[in-house]
Scaffold this motif. Structure first.
Motif, PDB file in Angstrom:
ATOM      1  N   GLY A  35       0.821  -1.207   0.000  1.00  0.00           N
ATOM      2  CA  GLY A  35       0.000   0.000   0.000  1.00  0.00           C
ATOM      3  C   GLY A  35       0.853   1.255   0.000  1.00  0.00           C
ATOM      4  O   GLY A  35       2.036   1.218   0.350  1.00  0.00           O
ATOM      5  N   TRP A  36       0.242   2.332  -0.434  1.00  0.00           N
ATOM      6  CA  TRP A  36       0.823   3.671  -0.330  1.00  0.00           C
ATOM      7  C   TRP A  36      -0.096   4.510   0.552  1.00  0.00           C
ATOM      8  O   TRP A  36      -1.320   4.503   0.373  1.00  0.00           O
ATOM      9  CB  TRP A  36       0.957   4.333  -1.692  1.00  0.00           C
ATOM     10  N   PHE A  37       0.522   5.206   1.480  1.00  0.00           N
ATOM     11  CA  PHE A  37      -0.179   6.150   2.348  1.00  0.00           C
ATOM     12  C   PHE A  37       0.518   7.494   2.228  1.00  0.00           C
ATOM     13  O   PHE A  37       1.644   7.576   1.739  1.00  0.00           O
ATOM     14  CB  PHE A  37      -0.140   5.672   3.803  1.00  0.00           C
ATOM     15  N   ARG A  38      -0.124   8.546   2.706  1.00  0.00           N
ATOM     16  CA  ARG A  38       0.523   9.850   2.726  1.00  0.00           C
ATOM     17  C   ARG A  38       0.108  10.607   3.973  1.00  0.00           C
ATOM     18  O   ARG A  38      -0.961  10.374   4.543  1.00  0.00           O
ATOM     19  CB  ARG A  38       0.171  10.648   1.472  1.00  0.00           C
ATOM     20  N   GLN A  39       0.987  11.520   4.359  1.00  0.00           N
ATOM     21  CA  GLN A  39       0.718  12.330   5.535  1.00  0.00           C
ATOM     22  C   GLN A  39       1.164  13.762   5.277  1.00  0.00           C
ATOM     23  O   GLN A  39       2.355  14.012   5.052  1.00  0.00           O
ATOM     24  CB  GLN A  39       1.428  11.766   6.768  1.00  0.00           C
ATOM     25  N   ALA A  40       0.193  14.663   5.286  1.00  0.00           N
ATOM     26  CA  ALA A  40       0.471  16.087   5.142  1.00  0.00           C
ATOM     27  C   ALA A  40       0.700  16.686   6.522  1.00  0.00           C
ATOM     28  O   ALA A  40       0.238  16.131   7.528  1.00  0.00           O
ATOM     29  CB  ALA A  40      -0.695  16.774   4.437  1.00  0.00           C
ATOM     30  N   PRO A  41       1.384  17.824   6.589  1.00  0.00           N
ATOM     31  CA  PRO A  41       1.641  18.450   7.901  1.00  0.00           C
ATOM     32  C   PRO A  41       0.347  18.701   8.674  1.00  0.00           C
ATOM     33  O   PRO A  41      -0.617  19.254   8.139  1.00  0.00           O
ATOM     34  CB  PRO A  41       2.323  19.763   7.522  1.00  0.00           C
ATOM     35  N   GLY A  42       0.329  18.273   9.926  1.00  0.00           N
ATOM     36  CA  GLY A  42      -0.825  18.505  10.783  1.00  0.00           C
ATOM     37  C   GLY A  42      -2.014  17.593  10.525  1.00  0.00           C
ATOM     38  O   GLY A  42      -3.085  17.794  11.105  1.00  0.00           O
ATOM     39  N   LYS A  43      -1.822  16.621   9.652  1.00  0.00           N
ATOM     40  CA  LYS A  43      -2.938  15.721   9.310  1.00  0.00           C
ATOM     41  C   LYS A  43      -2.582  14.271   9.629  1.00  0.00           C
ATOM     42  O   LYS A  43      -1.414  13.926   9.782  1.00  0.00           O
ATOM     43  CB  LYS A  43      -3.298  15.854   7.837  1.00  0.00           C
ATOM     44  N   GLU A  44      -3.625  13.451   9.701  1.00  0.00           N
ATOM     45  CA  GLU A  44      -3.435  12.025   9.911  1.00  0.00           C
ATOM     46  C   GLU A  44      -2.866  11.379   8.649  1.00  0.00           C
ATOM     47  O   GLU A  44      -3.089  11.851   7.527  1.00  0.00           O
ATOM     48  CB  GLU A  44      -4.770  11.362  10.237  1.00  0.00           C
ATOM     49  N   GLY A 103      -7.137  -8.327   2.989  1.00  0.00           N
ATOM     50  CA  GLY A 103      -8.318  -7.567   3.377  1.00  0.00           C
ATOM     51  C   GLY A 103      -7.964  -6.327   4.174  1.00  0.00           C
ATOM     52  O   GLY A 103      -6.877  -6.202   4.710  1.00  0.00           O
ATOM     53  N   ARG A 104      -8.868  -5.404   4.253  1.00  0.00           N
ATOM     54  CA  ARG A 104      -8.747  -4.166   5.025  1.00  0.00           C
ATOM     55  C   ARG A 104      -7.467  -3.412   4.706  1.00  0.00           C
ATOM     56  O   ARG A 104      -6.810  -2.859   5.595  1.00  0.00           O
ATOM     57  CB  ARG A 104      -8.861  -4.419   6.530  1.00  0.00           C
ATOM     58  N   THR A 105      -7.078  -3.378   3.452  1.00  0.00           N
ATOM     59  CA  THR A 105      -5.818  -2.735   3.086  1.00  0.00           C
ATOM     60  C   THR A 105      -5.920  -1.223   3.072  1.00  0.00           C
ATOM     61  O   THR A 105      -4.927  -0.547   2.789  1.00  0.00           O
ATOM     62  CB  THR A 105      -5.321  -3.237   1.724  1.00  0.00           C
ATOM     63  N   ARG A 106      -7.092  -0.666   3.383  1.00  0.00           N
ATOM     64  CA  ARG A 106      -7.205   0.776   3.568  1.00  0.00           C
ATOM     65  C   ARG A 106      -6.853   1.204   4.981  1.00  0.00           C
ATOM     66  O   ARG A 106      -6.736   2.391   5.276  1.00  0.00           O
ATOM     67  CB  ARG A 106      -8.626   1.237   3.249  1.00  0.00           C
ATOM     68  N   VAL A 107      -6.700   0.240   5.851  1.00  0.00           N
ATOM     69  CA  VAL A 107      -6.474   0.522   7.268  1.00  0.00           C
ATOM     70  C   VAL A 107      -4.978   0.435   7.568  1.00  0.00           C
ATOM     71  O   VAL A 107      -4.354  -0.602   7.328  1.00  0.00           O
ATOM     72  CB  VAL A 107      -7.257  -0.478   8.142  1.00  0.00           C
ATOM     73  N   ARG A 108      -4.409   1.464   8.128  1.00  0.00           N
ATOM     74  CA  ARG A 108      -2.956   1.496   8.330  1.00  0.00           C
ATOM     75  C   ARG A 108      -2.485   0.406   9.280  1.00  0.00           C
ATOM     76  O   ARG A 108      -1.361  -0.086   9.151  1.00  0.00           O
ATOM     77  CB  ARG A 108      -2.513   2.875   8.809  1.00  0.00           C
ATOM     78  N   TYR A 109      -3.315   0.006  10.223  1.00  0.00           N
ATOM     79  CA  TYR A 109      -2.886  -0.989  11.206  1.00  0.00           C
ATOM     80  C   TYR A 109      -2.848  -2.401  10.629  1.00  0.00           C
ATOM     81  O   TYR A 109      -2.375  -3.321  11.284  1.00  0.00           O
ATOM     82  CB  TYR A 109      -3.761  -0.903  12.461  1.00  0.00           C
TER      83      TYR A 109
END
Length: 124
Positions: A35-44, A103-109
């Protein structure tokens, strides 16, 4: 253990393109959904895209559908994120991650291993 290292980030103008790569080493890469995730400043940290172990199934957050493409090359132990038509709101640190569970690959955990991230900045 799986080690992940992202590359390909940088500064690009609105409407431009970048291709991120994530190189994996360690355990058998093809066993893992990626998966790829991203995090902007001040955001989850938020989900961007995921690909199944075979590459046959992909998933995207609505905000990137039609602009981003996730793919993988199991022979090269690498996953890619092609990003087109970039917008300033795409600016973030982008992380790749590996998940042994299905499954649940949208969930970071769901993810077991993470790379250190690569900065993407889109100027307006």
């Amino acid at each position: 253990q799986v080690q992940l290292v992202e590359s390909g980030g940088g500064l690009v103008q609105t409407g431009g393109s970048l291709r991120l790569s994530c190189a994996a080493s360690g355990r058998t890469f093809s066993n893992y959904a990626m998966g790829w995730f991203r995090q902007a400043p001040g955001k989850e940290r938020e989900f961007v895209a995921a690909v199944s172990w075979s590459g046959g199934n992909t998933d995207y957050v609505d905000s990137v559908k039609g602009r981003f493409t996730i793919s993988r090359d199991n022979a090269r132990n690498t996953v890619y994120l092609q990003m087109n038509s970039l917008k300033p709101e795409d600016t973030a640190v982008y992380y790749c991650a590996a998940a042994l569970a299905t499954g649940r690959t949208r969930v970071r955990y769901t993810y077991d291993y993470w790379g250190p991230g690569t900065q993407v900045t889109v100027s307006s």
